[in-house]
Write an enzyme that holds these catalytic residues in place. Structure first.
Site, short mmCIF file in Angstrom:
data_model
loop_
_atom_site.label_atom_id
_atom_site.label_comp_id
_atom_site.label_asym_id
_atom_site.label_seq_id
_atom_site.Cartn_x
_atom_site.Cartn_y
_atom_site.Cartn_z
N ASP A 47 -4.13 -1.44 -15.60
CA ASP A 47 -4.76 -0.82 -14.45
C ASP A 47 -3.62 -1.02 -13.16
OD1 ASP A 47 -6.53 1.20 -12.72
OD2 ASP A 47 -6.54 -1.00 -11.93
N ASP A 64 -4.09 0.09 -9.06
CA ASP A 64 -4.29 -0.20 -8.27
C ASP A 64 -4.91 -1.40 -7.57
OD1 ASP A 64 -3.69 1.37 -5.72
OD2 ASP A 64 -4.47 3.21 -6.66
N ASP A 99 -9.05 -4.80 -12.20
CA ASP A 99 -9.39 -5.64 -10.93
C ASP A 99 -10.86 -4.69 -10.85
OD1 ASP A 99 -8.74 -4.27 -8.33
OD2 ASP A 99 -8.07 -2.41 -10.12
#
Length: 246
Positions: free
Chosen positions: A28, A30, A189
């Protein structure tokens, strides 16, 4: 499987070993490559307060985590402006412009990112960035972090039938890299991202960059790490290497 987040968890150590020989690692963007959530939170908080959202009371970190972090802009627009989607989409567009300005000045990599990047490059593994961020944001962040040549593919939620938390972006990454889910794992996250990876049948290593452990564990990551320097991650990668050579 969800396992203990304890420092010496045997489950964590062995969790990736079954993937040998590893073919690919998916990231991922961000909150996973860089700690961008505070910049997103700041932009949303300032702009929502400006228009009198929530009677002018600034949104909290909890509100941000629950309603915004990791979500696709169309879903955020529906949550923030349930009665006026066009306004919500325009708001999100303006907010992204503010985020890009902040990111171009303040973006920093997650601790240990260079180390894990080298580990992947040294083994000749395939890699993709898989994100719900708009293309302009994704390209800015990847470029600012010096990763433009690292990723062979960048998959956007926007360009799939469904964005995260659906598995489509991760399934598309597997397809484009021509790799098997049985020899690939994911770094994520957010709850949305972990759910997407798990739904695609991939082991997911969750980073506790901003989101609380107990919240991330509900999405069923394989295990959680603090950052890319976490000894738990390196114990697991060492076991994976041993299995490859077994």
């Amino acid at each position: 499987m969800t396992c203990s987040t304890g420092e010496n968890s045997v489950e964590s150590k062995d969790a990736l070993a079954k993937l040998a020989p590893l073919e690919a690692v998916l990231f991922d963007v961000d909150g996973t490559l860089c700690d961008s959530d505070p910049l997103h939170h700041y932009a949303f908080r300032e702009m929502l307060q400006e228009i009198g959202f929530n009677d002018g009371v600034p949104i909290t970190e909890d509100f941000f985590v629950e309603n915004i972090a990791g979500k696709h802009n169309i879903d955020i627009a529906k949550i923030l402006f349930p009665d006026d989607l066009p306004r919500g989409l325009k708001f999100c567009e303006d907010k992204e412009a503010m985020f890009r300005k902040l990111a171009s000045e303040q973006l920093k990599p997650i601790s240990g990112l260079d180390k894990v990047k080298k580990w992947i490059e040294d083994r000749g593994l395939k890699r993709a960035a898989v994100t719900n961020a708009p293309r302009e944001n994704a390209e800015l962040m990847i470029s600012k972090l010096g990763l433009s040549d690292f990723f062979q593919v960048v998959i956007l939620g926007d360009e799939c039938e469904h964005a995260k938390p659906f598995p489509d972006p991760y399934l598309k990454a597997l397809e484009m890299l021509k790799v098997s889910k049985d020899h690939t794992f994911v770094f994520e996250d957010s709850v949305s991202g972990i759910k997407a990876g798990v739904a695609a049948g991939l082991p997911v290593v969750g980073l506790t960059t901003r989101n609380p452990e107990h919240v991330l564990l509900e999405a069923n990551p394989t295990f959680l790490i603090k950052d890319y320097d976490d000894p738990k991650l390196w114990a697991a990668l060492e076991e994976l290497d041993k299995n490859k050579d077994a």
